[in-house]
Scaffold this motif. Structure first.
Motif, PDB file in Angstrom:
ATOM      1  N   SER A 147      28.436  15.625  35.021  1.00  0.00           N
ATOM      2  CA  SER A 147      28.385  16.840  34.961  1.00  0.00           C
ATOM      3  C   SER A 147      29.508  17.625  34.075  1.00  0.00           C
ATOM      4  CB  SER A 147      28.582  17.202  36.496  1.00  0.00           C
ATOM      5  OG  SER A 147      28.465  18.697  36.849  1.00  0.00           O
ATOM      6  N   ASN A 148      29.146  18.775  33.405  1.00  0.00           N
ATOM      7  CA  ASN A 148      30.081  19.437  32.719  1.00  0.00           C
ATOM      8  C   ASN A 148      29.755  20.769  32.737  1.00  0.00           C
ATOM      9  OD1 ASN A 148      31.560  19.853  30.419  1.00  0.00           O
ATOM     10  ND2 ASN A 148      30.103  19.800  29.055  1.00  0.00           N
ATOM     11  N   THR A 149      30.754  21.584  32.927  1.00  0.00           N
ATOM     12  CA  THR A 149      30.707  23.056  33.299  1.00  0.00           C
ATOM     13  C   THR A 149      30.940  23.598  31.889  1.00  0.00           C
ATOM     14  OG1 THR A 149      31.812  22.828  35.293  1.00  0.00           O
ATOM     15  CG2 THR A 149      31.837  25.067  34.347  1.00  0.00           C
TER      16      THR A 149
ATOM     17  N   GLN B 125      32.894  45.327  40.763  1.00  0.00           N
ATOM     18  CA  GLN B 125      32.917  44.546  41.774  1.00  0.00           C
ATOM     19  C   GLN B 125      31.439  44.017  42.316  1.00  0.00           C
ATOM     20  OE1 GLN B 125      35.442  45.058  45.053  1.00  0.00           O
ATOM     21  NE2 GLN B 125      37.303  45.565  43.643  1.00  0.00           N
ATOM     22  N   ASN B 126      30.366  44.749  41.812  1.00  0.00           N
ATOM     23  CA  ASN B 126      28.979  44.393  41.969  1.00  0.00           C
ATOM     24  C   ASN B 126      28.685  42.986  41.453  1.00  0.00           C
ATOM     25  OD1 ASN B 126      28.829  46.674  43.319  1.00  0.00           O
ATOM     26  ND2 ASN B 126      28.010  47.945  41.846  1.00  0.00           N
ATOM     27  N   LEU B 127      29.358  42.655  40.149  1.00  0.00           N
ATOM     28  CA  LEU B 127      28.898  41.420  39.699  1.00  0.00           C
ATOM     29  C   LEU B 127      29.731  40.331  40.278  1.00  0.00           C
ATOM     30  CD1 LEU B 127      29.398  42.739  35.829  1.00  0.00           C
ATOM     31  CD2 LEU B 127      27.295  42.388  37.331  1.00  0.00           C
ATOM     32  N   ARG B 128      28.924  39.144  40.324  1.00  0.00           N
ATOM     33  CA  ARG B 128      29.538  37.968  41.115  1.00  0.00           C
ATOM     34  C   ARG B 128      29.995  36.883  39.875  1.00  0.00           C
ATOM     35  NH1 ARG B 128      24.135  35.171  43.690  1.00  0.00           N
ATOM     36  NH2 ARG B 128      25.012  33.214  42.866  1.00  0.00           N
ATOM     37  N   ASN B 129      30.701  35.731  40.568  1.00  0.00           N
ATOM     38  CA  ASN B 129      31.114  34.893  39.685  1.00  0.00           C
ATOM     39  C   ASN B 129      29.970  34.153  39.064  1.00  0.00           C
ATOM     40  OD1 ASN B 129      33.752  35.398  40.141  1.00  0.00           O
ATOM     41  ND2 ASN B 129      33.880  34.080  41.753  1.00  0.00           N
ATOM     42  N   THR B 130      29.808  33.782  37.897  1.00  0.00           N
ATOM     43  CA  THR B 130      28.614  32.932  37.281  1.00  0.00           C
ATOM     44  C   THR B 130      29.341  31.572  36.810  1.00  0.00           C
ATOM     45  OG1 THR B 130      27.760  35.044  36.761  1.00  0.00           O
ATOM     46  CG2 THR B 130      27.277  32.732  35.599  1.00  0.00           C
ATOM     47  N   ARG B 131      28.658  30.458  37.306  1.00  0.00           N
ATOM     48  CA  ARG B 131      29.217  29.307  36.956  1.00  0.00           C
ATOM     49  C   ARG B 131      27.684  28.282  36.402  1.00  0.00           C
ATOM     50  NH1 ARG B 131      31.308  26.554  42.105  1.00  0.00           N
ATOM     51  NH2 ARG B 131      29.346  27.673  42.824  1.00  0.00           N
ATOM     52  N   ILE B 132      27.754  27.698  35.391  1.00  0.00           N
ATOM     53  CA  ILE B 132      26.638  27.028  34.807  1.00  0.00           C
ATOM     54  C   ILE B 132      27.183  25.720  34.491  1.00  0.00           C
ATOM     55  CG2 ILE B 132      24.840  26.692  33.152  1.00  0.00           C
ATOM     56  CD1 ILE B 132      24.616  29.801  33.004  1.00  0.00           C
ATOM     57  N   ALA B 133      26.618  24.579  34.938  1.00  0.00           N
ATOM     58  CA  ALA B 133      26.893  23.000  34.470  1.00  0.00           C
ATOM     59  C   ALA B 133      25.609  22.610  34.119  1.00  0.00           C
ATOM     60  CB  ALA B 133      27.247  22.581  35.891  1.00  0.00           C
ATOM     61  N   GLU B 134      25.699  21.726  33.143  1.00  0.00           N
ATOM     62  CA  GLU B 134      24.765  20.638  32.616  1.00  0.00           C
ATOM     63  C   GLU B 134      25.132  19.358  33.142  1.00  0.00           C
ATOM     64  OE1 GLU B 134      24.585  21.107  28.283  1.00  0.00           O
ATOM     65  OE2 GLU B 134      23.331  22.993  28.700  1.00  0.00           O
ATOM     66  N   CYS B 135      24.042  18.783  33.768  1.00  0.00           N
ATOM     67  CA  CYS B 135      24.169  17.683  34.446  1.00  0.00           C
ATOM     68  C   CYS B 135      23.131  16.556  33.957  1.00  0.00           C
ATOM     69  CB  CYS B 135      24.067  17.815  36.134  1.00  0.00           C
ATOM     70  SG  CYS B 135      25.084  19.215  36.762  1.00  0.00           S
TER      71      CYS B 135
ATOM     72  N   PHE C  18      19.913  18.425  33.820  1.00  0.00           N
ATOM     73  CA  PHE C  18      19.539  19.422  34.758  1.00  0.00           C
ATOM     74  C   PHE C  18      20.507  20.699  34.606  1.00  0.00           C
ATOM     75  CE2 PHE C  18      20.531  20.945  39.184  1.00  0.00           C
ATOM     76  CZ  PHE C  18      19.806  21.625  39.501  1.00  0.00           C
ATOM     77  N   THR C  19      20.239  21.676  34.762  1.00  0.00           N
ATOM     78  CA  THR C  19      21.307  22.983  34.613  1.00  0.00           C
ATOM     79  C   THR C  19      21.192  23.566  36.021  1.00  0.00           C
ATOM     80  OG1 THR C  19      20.275  23.542  32.353  1.00  0.00           O
ATOM     81  CG2 THR C  19      21.507  25.045  33.485  1.00  0.00           C
ATOM     82  N   ALA C  20      22.640  23.412  36.489  1.00  0.00           N
ATOM     83  CA  ALA C  20      22.876  23.800  37.724  1.00  0.00           C
ATOM     84  C   ALA C  20      23.672  25.176  37.785  1.00  0.00           C
ATOM     85  CB  ALA C  20      23.902  23.197  38.390  1.00  0.00           C
ATOM     86  N   ARG C  21      23.213  26.152  38.508  1.00  0.00           N
ATOM     87  CA  ARG C  21      23.600  27.492  38.641  1.00  0.00           C
ATOM     88  C   ARG C  21      24.409  27.967  39.825  1.00  0.00           C
ATOM     89  NH1 ARG C  21      19.000  27.197  35.514  1.00  0.00           N
ATOM     90  NH2 ARG C  21      19.351  28.568  33.323  1.00  0.00           N
ATOM     91  N   ASN C  22      25.547  28.483  39.793  1.00  0.00           N
ATOM     92  CA  ASN C  22      26.315  28.911  40.605  1.00  0.00           C
ATOM     93  C   ASN C  22      26.310  28.129  42.030  1.00  0.00           C
ATOM     94  OD1 ASN C  22      26.562  31.445  39.523  1.00  0.00           O
ATOM     95  ND2 ASN C  22      24.797  32.143  39.940  1.00  0.00           N
ATOM     96  N   ASP C  23      25.627  28.302  43.034  1.00  0.00           N
ATOM     97  CA  ASP C  23      25.736  27.613  44.254  1.00  0.00           C
ATOM     98  C   ASP C  23      25.012  26.119  44.217  1.00  0.00           C
ATOM     99  OD1 ASP C  23      27.547  29.395  45.196  1.00  0.00           O
ATOM    100  OD2 ASP C  23      26.079  30.232  46.117  1.00  0.00           O
ATOM    101  N   GLN C  24      24.339  25.645  43.336  1.00  0.00           N
ATOM    102  CA  GLN C  24      23.787  24.447  43.158  1.00  0.00           C
ATOM    103  C   GLN C  24      24.900  23.447  42.607  1.00  0.00           C
ATOM    104  OE1 GLN C  24      20.683  25.338  40.175  1.00  0.00           O
ATOM    105  NE2 GLN C  24      19.197  25.325  41.550  1.00  0.00           N
ATOM    106  N   ASP C  25      25.608  23.331  43.431  1.00  0.00           N
ATOM    107  CA  ASP C  25      26.657  22.107  43.428  1.00  0.00           C
ATOM    108  C   ASP C  25      26.241  20.571  43.330  1.00  0.00           C
ATOM    109  OD1 ASP C  25      28.776  23.995  43.527  1.00  0.00           O
ATOM    110  OD2 ASP C  25      28.803  23.966  45.778  1.00  0.00           O
ATOM    111  N   VAL C  26      26.879  20.182  41.952  1.00  0.00           N
ATOM    112  CA  VAL C  26      26.379  18.814  41.588  1.00  0.00           C
ATOM    113  C   VAL C  26      27.818  17.985  41.387  1.00  0.00           C
ATOM    114  CG1 VAL C  26      25.145  17.301  40.007  1.00  0.00           C
ATOM    115  CG2 VAL C  26      24.315  19.719  40.588  1.00  0.00           C
ATOM    116  N   TYR C  27      27.927  17.151  42.131  1.00  0.00           N
ATOM    117  CA  TYR C  27      29.081  16.485  42.061  1.00  0.00           C
ATOM    118  C   TYR C  27      28.689  14.724  41.469  1.00  0.00           C
ATOM    119  CZ  TYR C  27      30.886  19.727  45.299  1.00  0.00           C
ATOM    120  OH  TYR C  27      31.086  20.938  45.846  1.00  0.00           O
ATOM    121  N   GLY C  28      29.664  14.620  40.312  1.00  0.00           N
ATOM    122  CA  GLY C  28      29.132  13.145  39.589  1.00  0.00           C
ATOM    123  C   GLY C  28      30.152  12.049  40.248  1.00  0.00           C
TER     124      GLY C  28
END
Length: 93
Positions: A50-52, A62-72, A83-93
């Protein structure tokens, strides 16, 4: 003898009762059964890496939320995919 009144059991038989739609039962597939451009699949895979690639915090608005994208890299006994995980699609390696 019909009184012209509709009972709740008659509504249920006719499908007129408003309720949540029935959830679809998941159908599990293997990685080698995936086709490009399709979605809505359920798989059981192992996370190989998994790589962020993007982590953006809140900006001045304040209307914008945190954005996280990880390629797994994930896979099963039939193959591996990215697999591209976005925001709350947590993936742990």
């Amino acid at each position: 003898m019909s009184s012209g009144n509709t009972t709740s059991s008659q509504y249920q038989e006719q499908g007129n009762v408003s309720s949540k739609p029935a959830k679809r039962k998941p159908t599990f597939i293997k990685v080698d059964q995936l086709k490009p451009g399709t979605s809505g699949h359920t798989l059981i895979v192992k996370v190989l890496s998994s790589n962020t690639v993007l982590k953006r915090g809140r900006s001045t608005s304040q209307n914008l939320r945190n954005t996280r994208i990880a390629e797994c890299v994930v896979g099963d006994e039939t193959g591996t995919i990215i697999f591209t995980a976005r925001n709350d699609q947590d993936v742990y390696g």
